[in-house]
Design a protein around this motif. Structure first.
Motif, PDB file in Angstrom:
ATOM      1  N   ALA A 203      29.460 -27.539  21.774  1.00 52.30           N
ATOM      2  CA  ALA A 203      28.168 -27.866  22.343  1.00 52.30           C
ATOM      3  C   ALA A 203      28.126 -27.424  23.963  1.00 52.30           C
ATOM      4  O   ALA A 203      27.073 -27.177  24.379  1.00 52.30           O
ATOM      5  CB  ALA A 203      27.693 -29.371  22.328  1.00 52.30           C
ATOM      6  N   SER A 204      29.211 -27.119  24.454  1.00 51.10           N
ATOM      7  CA  SER A 204      29.514 -26.710  25.837  1.00 51.10           C
ATOM      8  C   SER A 204      29.169 -25.144  26.122  1.00 51.10           C
ATOM      9  O   SER A 204      29.016 -24.596  27.178  1.00 51.10           O
ATOM     10  CB  SER A 204      30.647 -26.737  26.266  1.00 51.10           C
ATOM     11  N   VAL A 205      28.886 -24.383  24.922  1.00 50.97           N
ATOM     12  CA  VAL A 205      28.686 -23.015  25.028  1.00 50.97           C
ATOM     13  C   VAL A 205      27.024 -22.896  25.273  1.00 50.97           C
ATOM     14  O   VAL A 205      26.212 -23.333  24.612  1.00 50.97           O
ATOM     15  CB  VAL A 205      29.051 -22.341  23.767  1.00 50.97           C
ATOM     16  N   ASP A 206      26.884 -21.995  26.338  1.00 47.39           N
ATOM     17  CA  ASP A 206      25.466 -21.738  26.654  1.00 47.39           C
ATOM     18  C   ASP A 206      25.235 -20.102  26.117  1.00 47.39           C
ATOM     19  O   ASP A 206      25.616 -19.072  26.980  1.00 47.39           O
ATOM     20  CB  ASP A 206      25.485 -21.733  28.374  1.00 47.39           C
ATOM     21  N   LEU A 207      24.718 -20.055  25.033  1.00 45.40           N
ATOM     22  CA  LEU A 207      24.652 -18.564  24.540  1.00 45.40           C
ATOM     23  C   LEU A 207      23.475 -17.645  25.292  1.00 45.40           C
ATOM     24  O   LEU A 207      23.460 -16.581  25.421  1.00 45.40           O
ATOM     25  CB  LEU A 207      24.246 -18.743  23.149  1.00 45.40           C
ATOM     26  N   ALA A 226      28.794  -8.028  16.564  1.00 39.62           N
ATOM     27  CA  ALA A 226      30.369  -7.821  16.473  1.00 39.62           C
ATOM     28  C   ALA A 226      30.963  -8.857  17.298  1.00 39.62           C
ATOM     29  O   ALA A 226      32.088  -9.394  17.209  1.00 39.62           O
ATOM     30  CB  ALA A 226      30.441  -6.181  16.804  1.00 39.62           C
ATOM     31  N   LEU A 227      30.432  -9.226  18.655  1.00 39.06           N
ATOM     32  CA  LEU A 227      30.685 -10.338  19.413  1.00 39.06           C
ATOM     33  C   LEU A 227      30.920 -11.607  18.892  1.00 39.06           C
ATOM     34  O   LEU A 227      31.949 -11.981  19.041  1.00 39.06           O
ATOM     35  CB  LEU A 227      29.872 -10.032  20.770  1.00 39.06           C
ATOM     36  N   MET A 228      29.931 -11.846  18.348  1.00 41.74           N
ATOM     37  CA  MET A 228      29.858 -13.206  17.622  1.00 41.74           C
ATOM     38  C   MET A 228      31.262 -13.105  16.720  1.00 41.74           C
ATOM     39  O   MET A 228      31.916 -14.524  16.751  1.00 41.74           O
ATOM     40  CB  MET A 228      28.642 -13.354  16.895  1.00 41.74           C
ATOM     41  N   ASN A 229      31.229 -12.400  15.766  1.00 43.80           N
ATOM     42  CA  ASN A 229      32.213 -12.271  15.252  1.00 43.80           C
ATOM     43  C   ASN A 229      33.692 -12.125  15.602  1.00 43.80           C
ATOM     44  O   ASN A 229      34.711 -12.961  14.875  1.00 43.80           O
ATOM     45  CB  ASN A 229      32.425 -11.275  13.870  1.00 43.80           C
ATOM     46  N   GLU A 230      33.919 -11.441  16.732  1.00 45.52           N
ATOM     47  CA  GLU A 230      35.121 -11.838  17.416  1.00 45.52           C
ATOM     48  C   GLU A 230      35.541 -12.844  18.123  1.00 45.52           C
ATOM     49  O   GLU A 230      36.718 -13.194  17.991  1.00 45.52           O
ATOM     50  CB  GLU A 230      35.121 -10.497  18.471  1.00 45.52           C
ATOM     51  N   ALA A 231      34.544 -13.541  18.648  1.00 47.57           N
ATOM     52  CA  ALA A 231      34.627 -14.963  19.149  1.00 47.57           C
ATOM     53  C   ALA A 231      34.938 -15.797  18.116  1.00 47.57           C
ATOM     54  O   ALA A 231      35.765 -16.614  18.195  1.00 47.57           O
ATOM     55  CB  ALA A 231      33.247 -15.214  19.722  1.00 47.57           C
ATOM     56  N   ILE A 257      35.695 -19.463  26.120  1.00 49.86           N
ATOM     57  CA  ILE A 257      36.563 -18.767  26.337  1.00 49.86           C
ATOM     58  C   ILE A 257      36.821 -17.657  25.422  1.00 49.86           C
ATOM     59  O   ILE A 257      36.984 -16.644  25.519  1.00 49.86           O
ATOM     60  CB  ILE A 257      37.922 -19.681  26.530  1.00 49.86           C
ATOM     61  N   HIS A 258      36.323 -18.265  24.078  1.00 46.63           N
ATOM     62  CA  HIS A 258      36.714 -17.163  23.020  1.00 46.63           C
ATOM     63  C   HIS A 258      35.561 -16.099  23.210  1.00 46.63           C
ATOM     64  O   HIS A 258      35.756 -14.844  22.640  1.00 46.63           O
ATOM     65  CB  HIS A 258      36.238 -18.115  21.592  1.00 46.63           C
ATOM     66  N   PHE A 259      34.325 -16.435  23.525  1.00 51.54           N
ATOM     67  CA  PHE A 259      33.363 -15.396  23.767  1.00 51.54           C
ATOM     68  C   PHE A 259      33.895 -14.341  24.832  1.00 51.54           C
ATOM     69  O   PHE A 259      33.742 -13.253  24.963  1.00 51.54           O
ATOM     70  CB  PHE A 259      32.009 -15.914  24.245  1.00 51.54           C
ATOM     71  N   GLU A 260      34.476 -15.153  25.908  1.00 53.73           N
ATOM     72  CA  GLU A 260      34.965 -14.104  27.140  1.00 53.73           C
ATOM     73  C   GLU A 260      35.957 -13.157  26.589  1.00 53.73           C
ATOM     74  O   GLU A 260      36.045 -11.889  26.853  1.00 53.73           O
ATOM     75  CB  GLU A 260      35.497 -15.143  28.179  1.00 53.73           C
ATOM     76  N   ALA A 262      36.377 -12.105  23.551  1.00 60.82           N
ATOM     77  CA  ALA A 262      35.612 -11.160  22.730  1.00 60.82           C
ATOM     78  C   ALA A 262      34.899 -10.213  23.407  1.00 60.82           C
ATOM     79  O   ALA A 262      34.973  -8.952  23.136  1.00 60.82           O
ATOM     80  CB  ALA A 262      34.651 -11.968  21.668  1.00 60.82           C
ATOM     81  N   LEU A 263      34.383 -10.576  24.514  1.00 56.72           N
ATOM     82  CA  LEU A 263      33.768  -9.480  25.464  1.00 56.72           C
ATOM     83  C   LEU A 263      34.689  -8.290  25.832  1.00 56.72           C
ATOM     84  O   LEU A 263      34.251  -7.263  26.032  1.00 56.72           O
ATOM     85  CB  LEU A 263      33.071 -10.074  26.466  1.00 56.72           C
ATOM     86  N   THR A 264      35.809  -8.922  26.454  1.00 58.81           N
ATOM     87  CA  THR A 264      36.848  -7.757  26.867  1.00 58.81           C
ATOM     88  C   THR A 264      37.102  -6.915  25.741  1.00 58.81           C
ATOM     89  O   THR A 264      37.280  -5.760  25.914  1.00 58.81           O
ATOM     90  CB  THR A 264      38.031  -8.376  27.500  1.00 58.81           C
ATOM     91  N   LYS A 265      37.090  -7.367  24.394  1.00 55.58           N
ATOM     92  CA  LYS A 265      37.620  -6.646  23.350  1.00 55.58           C
ATOM     93  C   LYS A 265      36.398  -5.608  23.130  1.00 55.58           C
ATOM     94  O   LYS A 265      36.716  -4.367  22.656  1.00 55.58           O
ATOM     95  CB  LYS A 265      38.007  -7.502  22.119  1.00 55.58           C
ATOM     96  N   ILE A 266      35.236  -5.960  22.908  1.00 57.29           N
ATOM     97  CA  ILE A 266      34.005  -5.139  22.580  1.00 57.29           C
ATOM     98  C   ILE A 266      33.935  -4.114  23.704  1.00 57.29           C
ATOM     99  O   ILE A 266      33.479  -2.828  23.186  1.00 57.29           O
ATOM    100  CB  ILE A 266      32.711  -6.127  22.563  1.00 57.29           C
ATOM    101  N   SER A 267      34.112  -4.540  24.721  1.00 53.67           N
ATOM    102  CA  SER A 267      33.593  -3.311  25.815  1.00 53.67           C
ATOM    103  C   SER A 267      35.143  -2.555  26.129  1.00 53.67           C
ATOM    104  O   SER A 267      35.438  -1.390  25.741  1.00 53.67           O
ATOM    105  CB  SER A 267      33.016  -4.007  27.092  1.00 53.67           C
TER     106      SER A 267
END
Ligand code: ATP
Length: 267
Positions: A203-207, A226-231, A257-260, A262-267
């Motif tokens: 609930a704390s995640v602001d998409l 792909a980002l969503m899947n990595e997170a 933190i999982h999205f963050e 994932a973002l480093t992995k994607i880019s």
């Protein structure tokens, strides 16, 4: 499902599509209503365009929205990849085109979706030669025989509209051109929400905020998937390796933190 050339009603709903409201309205008016109220269209003698060309950069939802249209209309969906139709033996491509349209009419209402349609329709006299030419002619014949009254709607998708033979873009064929753009920063948030609909997102995640981050600039819908899947993968890994060692009973979720990560992995 990879049942090439066979019909099913897809399970993609409008809620699975992020943004693209303009297209949704377009298809509600041009496809959903004529399918729902055929007698009214007949009574008023109104003909609607039944052929559409979705064009734009890859991975921005062309296939997705075509499937959602079929689902919402309760229509059958036949998915054809342009290059596969072309790679048949000489003479067989034309038969395949004819068979596809016959099948579409027998299971109407039906959406015929031509992915990578440019492969079939490269300007005549250029690459491909007479095989493409004959296939194209057959396609034109079939397109002219499809339409509202037969309950067959045709949607093409391409990243290269400029190479399409102009004969195909006339009314009644792929007559309505619709651009499917890269998502804006706001739309990226909407796409992430659509993609996360069935995932345990904290609930704390602001998409919306994630969609507006600098590092999400220029990402397509497919990149965001792909980002969503990595997170989700990062969060799942955490759950699986520490299973049993958790002392409280709060559920495992996908966090910022999982999205963050994932973002480093994607880019
Ligand atoms: P291509 O030109 O490469 O065929 P496309 O425009 O048809 O691409 P899709 O196949 O619809 O792109 O999108 C690929 C995947 O990306 C989808 O299955 C979905 O997971 C995600 N996606 C793309 N656009 C959106 C969107 N607007 N909303 C939600 N998900 C999207």
């Amino acid at each position: 499902s990879r049942r090439e050339g066979f019909s099913t009603v897809p399970n993609v709903k409008w809620e699975d599509v992020g943004g693209l409201d303009f297209l949704r309205q377009e298809f509600e008016r041009d496809i959903l209503r004529p399918i729902k109220f055929p007698e009214d269209y007949a009574e008023f003698g109104v003909d609607m365009e039944t052929g559409f060309l979705l064009y734009g950069p890859p991975g921005c939802g062309k296939t997705l929205i075509a499937k959602a249209v079929a689902n919402e209309a309760g229509a059958n969906f036949i998915h054809i990849k342009g290059p596969e139709l072309l790679n048949k033996y000489v003479g067989e491509s034309e038969l395949a085109v004819r068979t596809l349209f016959t099948r579409a009419r027998t299971c109407s209402p039906c959406i015929l979706f031509f992915d990578e349609v440019d492969a079939l329709t490269t300007k005549r006299g250029k690459e491909g030669g007479w095989v493409v030419e004959r296939l194209l002619n057959q396609l034109l014949i079939e397109l002219d025989g499809a339409g509202q009254r037969s309950g067959v709607f045709v949607i093409g998708a391409t990243n290269r509209p400029e190479v399409m033979d102009p004969a195909l873009l006339r009314p009644g064929r792929f007559g309505k051109l619709l651009y499917v753009p890269l998502p804006s920063s706001e739309e990226r948030g909407l796409i992430l929400k659509a993609l996360g609909r069935k995932k345990p997102i904290d609930a704390s995640v602001d998409l919306s905020a994630i969609g507006q981050m600098q590092s999400c600039e220029n990402l397509s819908g497919a990149d965001l998937a792909a980002l969503m899947n990595e997170a989700a993968k990062a969060a799942l890994e955490e759950k699986l390796i520490s299973k049993g060692s958790k002392t409280d009973d709060t559920p495992w979720t996908i966090k910022t933190i999982h999205f963050e990560r994932a973002l480093t992995k994607i880019s």
